[in-house]
Scaffold this motif. Structure first.
Motif, PDB file in Angstrom:
ATOM      1  N   LYS A  43       0.840  -1.204   0.000  1.00  0.00           N
ATOM      2  CA  LYS A  43       0.000   0.000   0.000  1.00  0.00           C
ATOM      3  C   LYS A  43       0.876   1.255   0.000  1.00  0.00           C
ATOM      4  O   LYS A  43       0.609   2.215  -0.731  1.00  0.00           O
ATOM      5  CB  LYS A  43      -0.914  -0.034   1.235  1.00  0.00           C
ATOM      6  CG  LYS A  43      -1.997   0.985   1.269  1.00  0.00           C
ATOM      7  CD  LYS A  43      -2.858   0.725   2.519  1.00  0.00           C
ATOM      8  CE  LYS A  43      -4.027   1.650   2.609  1.00  0.00           C
ATOM      9  NZ  LYS A  43      -4.861   1.375   3.785  1.00  0.00           N
ATOM     10  N   ALA A  46       2.437   1.681  -3.439  1.00  0.00           N
ATOM     11  CA  ALA A  46       1.455   2.198  -4.391  1.00  0.00           C
ATOM     12  C   ALA A  46       1.250   3.701  -4.185  1.00  0.00           C
ATOM     13  O   ALA A  46       1.136   4.466  -5.153  1.00  0.00           O
ATOM     14  CB  ALA A  46       0.133   1.440  -4.250  1.00  0.00           C
ATOM     15  N   TYR A  47       1.237   4.131  -2.931  1.00  0.00           N
ATOM     16  CA  TYR A  47       1.108   5.560  -2.610  1.00  0.00           C
ATOM     17  C   TYR A  47       2.302   6.328  -3.159  1.00  0.00           C
ATOM     18  O   TYR A  47       2.167   7.351  -3.813  1.00  0.00           O
ATOM     19  CB  TYR A  47       1.004   5.737  -1.090  1.00  0.00           C
ATOM     20  CG  TYR A  47       1.146   7.158  -0.598  1.00  0.00           C
ATOM     21  CD1 TYR A  47       0.147   8.099  -0.814  1.00  0.00           C
ATOM     22  CD2 TYR A  47       2.283   7.557   0.093  1.00  0.00           C
ATOM     23  CE1 TYR A  47       0.276   9.402  -0.357  1.00  0.00           C
ATOM     24  CE2 TYR A  47       2.423   8.852   0.556  1.00  0.00           C
ATOM     25  CZ  TYR A  47       1.420   9.774   0.331  1.00  0.00           C
ATOM     26  OH  TYR A  47       1.555  11.059   0.782  1.00  0.00           O
ATOM     27  N   THR A  49       4.462   5.510  -5.540  1.00  0.00           N
ATOM     28  CA  THR A  49       4.625   5.489  -6.989  1.00  0.00           C
ATOM     29  C   THR A  49       3.435   6.093  -7.733  1.00  0.00           C
ATOM     30  O   THR A  49       3.495   6.258  -8.952  1.00  0.00           O
ATOM     31  CB  THR A  49       4.858   4.049  -7.491  1.00  0.00           C
ATOM     32  OG1 THR A  49       3.745   3.231  -7.105  1.00  0.00           O
ATOM     33  CG2 THR A  49       6.152   3.481  -6.931  1.00  0.00           C
ATOM     34  N   GLY A  50       2.391   6.415  -7.016  1.00  0.00           N
ATOM     35  CA  GLY A  50       1.202   6.980  -7.650  1.00  0.00           C
ATOM     36  C   GLY A  50       1.169   8.497  -7.559  1.00  0.00           C
ATOM     37  O   GLY A  50       2.101   9.151  -7.097  1.00  0.00           O
ATOM     38  N   SER A  51       0.069   9.052  -7.976  1.00  0.00           N
ATOM     39  CA  SER A  51      -0.075  10.510  -8.017  1.00  0.00           C
ATOM     40  C   SER A  51      -0.359  11.119  -6.640  1.00  0.00           C
ATOM     41  O   SER A  51      -0.048  12.299  -6.417  1.00  0.00           O
ATOM     42  CB  SER A  51      -1.179  10.904  -8.996  1.00  0.00           C
ATOM     43  OG  SER A  51      -2.417  10.337  -8.595  1.00  0.00           O
ATOM     44  N   ASP A  52      -0.904  10.344  -5.709  1.00  0.00           N
ATOM     45  CA  ASP A  52      -1.220  10.903  -4.388  1.00  0.00           C
ATOM     46  C   ASP A  52       0.025  11.425  -3.683  1.00  0.00           C
ATOM     47  O   ASP A  52       0.005  12.491  -3.091  1.00  0.00           O
ATOM     48  CB  ASP A  52      -1.917   9.861  -3.499  1.00  0.00           C
ATOM     49  CG  ASP A  52      -3.369   9.661  -3.880  1.00  0.00           C
ATOM     50  OD1 ASP A  52      -3.943  10.528  -4.571  1.00  0.00           O
ATOM     51  OD2 ASP A  52      -3.927   8.619  -3.472  1.00  0.00           O
ATOM     52  N   TRP A  53       1.118  10.672  -3.744  1.00  0.00           N
ATOM     53  CA  TRP A  53       2.352  11.108  -3.074  1.00  0.00           C
ATOM     54  C   TRP A  53       2.840  12.419  -3.679  1.00  0.00           C
ATOM     55  O   TRP A  53       3.197  13.342  -2.963  1.00  0.00           O
ATOM     56  CB  TRP A  53       3.440  10.031  -3.184  1.00  0.00           C
ATOM     57  CG  TRP A  53       4.680  10.409  -2.440  1.00  0.00           C
ATOM     58  CD1 TRP A  53       4.923  10.230  -1.112  1.00  0.00           C
ATOM     59  CD2 TRP A  53       5.840  11.049  -2.971  1.00  0.00           C
ATOM     60  NE1 TRP A  53       6.171  10.725  -0.782  1.00  0.00           N
ATOM     61  CE2 TRP A  53       6.757  11.232  -1.911  1.00  0.00           C
ATOM     62  CE3 TRP A  53       6.196  11.488  -4.237  1.00  0.00           C
ATOM     63  CZ2 TRP A  53       7.998  11.828  -2.085  1.00  0.00           C
ATOM     64  CZ3 TRP A  53       7.438  12.083  -4.422  1.00  0.00           C
ATOM     65  CH2 TRP A  53       8.317  12.243  -3.337  1.00  0.00           C
TER      66      TRP A  53
END
Length: 97
Positions: A43, A46-47, A49-53
């Protein structure tokens, strides 16, 4: 047979048995916890490597987040280093000697 040598040998082996038993029992518990943590680490990855971070980092850089908010997760090196250590540990655990 030398009784003194046998007693010394038995005492030495008993000490090894006690130390190894304690260490392996503790390691077994730690490994159980490590295995259970993997879904949370996925999780986190994913955070990261994703746009949220990226969006959260931008908010921080713009000063829009509360000053007292703990934000170690926004440290690029912190998450990266943890993920690398996790991969190394997964490799070590998967290797039998």
């Amino acid at each position: 047979m030398d009784i003194d040598e046998a007693q010394k040998r038995i005492s030495e082996m008993e000490e090894i048995l006690d130390r190894a038993t304690a260490l392996i029992t503790g390691l077994e518990k730690d490994l159980d916890g490590f295995e259970k943590l993997q879904s949370d680490i996925q999780k986190l990855e994913a955070y990261y490597t994703g746009s949220d971070w990226k969006n959260d980092l931008k908010l921080d850089e713009e000063g829009k987040l509360p000053v007292d908010l703990k934000r170690g997760v926004l440290s690029e090196d912190g998450i990266y280093d943890l993920l690398e250590k996790n991969r190394e540990m997964l490799e070590r655990v998967g290797t039998e000697q």
